[in-house]
Write an enzyme that holds these catalytic residues in place. Structure first.
Site, PDB file in Angstrom:
ATOM      1  N   GLY A  11       0.840  -1.200   0.000  1.00 36.64           N
ATOM      2  CA  GLY A  11       0.000   0.000   0.000  1.00 36.64           C
ATOM      3  C   GLY A  11       0.872   1.246   0.000  1.00 36.64           C
ATOM      4  CB  THR A 127       3.062   0.145   6.982  1.00 38.90           C
ATOM      5  OG1 THR A 127       1.661   0.067   7.297  1.00 38.90           O
ATOM      6  CG2 THR A 127       3.827  -0.262   8.215  1.00 38.90           C
ATOM      7  CG  ASP A 129      -1.688  -0.492   8.630  1.00 44.12           C
ATOM      8  OD1 ASP A 129      -2.399   0.511   8.495  1.00 44.12           O
ATOM      9  OD2 ASP A 129      -1.835  -1.534   7.976  1.00 44.12           O
ATOM     10  CG  MET A 171      -7.009   2.031   6.449  1.00 42.89           C
ATOM     11  SD  MET A 171      -5.867   2.301   5.090  1.00 42.89           S
ATOM     12  CE  MET A 171      -6.985   2.181   3.688  1.00 42.89           C
ATOM     13  CG  HIS A 274      -7.799   3.731   0.180  1.00 43.97           C
ATOM     14  ND1 HIS A 274      -8.979   3.047   0.270  1.00 43.97           N
ATOM     15  CD2 HIS A 274      -6.819   2.803   0.029  1.00 43.97           C
ATOM     16  CE1 HIS A 274      -8.739   1.743   0.151  1.00 43.97           C
ATOM     17  NE2 HIS A 274      -7.435   1.573   0.001  1.00 43.97           N
TER      18      HIS A 274
HETATM   19  O1  F6P Z   1      -1.302  -2.052   4.612  1.00 44.00           O
HETATM   20  C1  F6P Z   1      -1.799  -0.802   4.817  1.00 44.00           C
HETATM   21  C2  F6P Z   1      -3.276  -0.735   4.613  1.00 44.00           C
HETATM   22  O2  F6P Z   1      -3.519   0.631   4.593  1.00 44.00           O
HETATM   23  C3  F6P Z   1      -4.147  -1.482   5.625  1.00 44.00           C
HETATM   24  O3  F6P Z   1      -4.371  -0.797   6.811  1.00 44.00           O
HETATM   25  C4  F6P Z   1      -5.432  -1.646   4.841  1.00 44.00           C
HETATM   26  O4  F6P Z   1      -6.178  -2.743   5.316  1.00 44.00           O
HETATM   27  C5  F6P Z   1      -4.913  -1.925   3.474  1.00 44.00           C
HETATM   28  O5  F6P Z   1      -3.677  -1.255   3.369  1.00 44.00           O
HETATM   29  C6  F6P Z   1      -5.828  -1.491   2.365  1.00 44.00           C
HETATM   30  O6  F6P Z   1      -5.240  -1.871   1.172  1.00 44.00           O
HETATM   31  P1  F6P Z   1      -5.742  -1.544  -0.285  1.00 44.00           P
HETATM   32  O7  F6P Z   1      -5.103  -0.269  -0.689  1.00 44.00           O
HETATM   33  O8  F6P Z   1      -5.267  -2.676  -1.096  1.00 44.00           O
HETATM   34  O9  F6P Z   1      -7.235  -1.402  -0.235  1.00 44.00           O
END
Ligand code: F6P
Length: 344
Positions: A11, A127, A129, A171, A274
């Site tokens: 991500g 990240t 997260d 997230m 996002h």
């Molecule tokens: O890995 C980071 C993250 O933002 C997670 O918190 C979230 O679940 C995921 O990416 C969402 O991913 P995508 O952009 O594939 O929807």
């Protein structure tokens, strides 16, 4: 050391461009050429690259996202792709590779290092997260919690005006760092994290007591991976990505319905999604991302392959990538207990 590659995987996250700039500027001081690998590991499977120099990275520091593009490509999903990554690394005449990513991207880097097929890889911890072990924090996290805190501040005033309960979904699949820190910073009345499944009554009691005290609105922050005791994680659908992750989402809406039904208080939910990953990095993220980029290049120059830049206290040091990808860094009981002091 003449030519190195750099890639961003998983991500996207604010600060990726600052790392790329740090790598390129530090490399330029030693006349090392930098090849940008596009779209994470996919760009090494297919050979999709762009040459980088100090002019190409001149104005990228404040930009969100990644100029290289990213993907969740996992070469280990398909045995042939691992062979292509190894062959293409050699074809591109790379002397080293900087992999910027989280658990998944660095997990691939670690496997490639362990296979001992001549790939010299160093890592940078990314990240929003903040769930990567081996570093006090990852870049992107600070920006994300600032975005969420601002959103909570805004939601406080509308929740207050309407005397509503507002559930904010943020997230965090397996780790509740975003929910915890933004919840503390935004003075949330309850925070739900994946590490501590909650009984619905606990939340409803807190909200009801607040009303009895005369506070007529409540803010609940829930990580997307949070669970109500006895119930499964709420998923959007059952499709798995290349690393086996399910797409989460919906706990906020579900919780809002349950709270509304159980308490009779008007309840709404909002999913920040996002938005938390977009836009310009905070000053803190710009600085640590820059330091991580420079450190990654220092690791390359010192031939400390298999290592990753890591924040330890106020210093950027290094740790084996293996240490970062072994287990996720989840919220500890002490940190959650502190947040609980302010529930209600
Ligand atoms: O890995 C980071 C993250 O933002 C997670 O918190 C979230 O679940 C995921 O990416 C969402 O991913 P995508 O952009 O594939 O929807």
């Amino acid at each position: 050391m003449e030519r190195i590659g750099v890639l961003t995987g998983g991500g996207d996250c604010p600060g990726l461009n600052a790392v790329i700039r740090g790598v390129v500027r530090k490399a330029a001081l030693s006349n090392i050429k930098v090849v940008g690998i596009k779209n994470g590991w996919k760009g090494l499977v297919n050979i999709d690259t762009i040459d980088l120099d100090i002019d190409k990275v001149a104005d990228i520091l404040p930009k969100g996202g990644t100029i290289l593009g990213t993907s969740r490509t996992n070469p280990y999903k398909n045995f042939e792709d691992v062979g292509k990554v190894i062959a293409n690394y050699k074809k591109l005449k790379l002397d080293a590779l900087v992999a910027i990513g989280g658990e998944d991207t660095l997990g691939v880097a670690n496997k490639l290092v362990k296979e001992n097929k001549g790939l010299n890889i160093v890592g940078c911890p990314k990240t929003i997260d903040n769930d990567l072990s081996g570093t006090d924090c990852t870049f992107g996290f600070d920006t994300a919690i600032n975005i969420v805190t601002e959103a909570i501040d805004r939601l406080q005033t509308t929740a207050d005006s309407h005397h509503r309960v507002m559930v904010v979904e943020v997230m965090g699949r397996h780790a509740g760092w975003i929910a915890l820190h933004s919840g503390i910073a935004g003075s949330a009345d309850f925070i739900l994290i994946p590490e501590a499944p909650i009984n619905l009554d606990e939340i409803c009691n807190v909200i009801t007591k607040q009303r009895q005290r005369g506070k007529l609105y409540s803010i609940i922050v829930a990580a997307e991976g949070a669970q109500i005791q006895g119930k499964d994680m709420v998923t959007k659908d059952q499709i798995l990505d290349a690393f086996g992750h399910v797409i989460l989402g919906g706990i906020g809406e579900r919780l809002a319905k349950m709270i509304g039904n159980a308490t009779g208080f008007e309840t709404r939910s909002v999913v920040l999604g996002h938005l938390q990953r977009g836009g310009s990095p905070s000053a803190f993220d710009r600085v640590i991302a820059t330091k991580f980029g420079v450190k990654a290049m220092e690791l390359v120059l010192a031939k400390k392959f298999g290592y990753m830049a890591s924040l330890q206290g106020t210093e950027v040091k290094e740790v084996p990538i293996e240490l970062a990808v072994g287990t996720l860094k989840t919220v500890d009981a002490k940190s959650y207990d502190l947040a609980k002091t302010f529930f209600g």
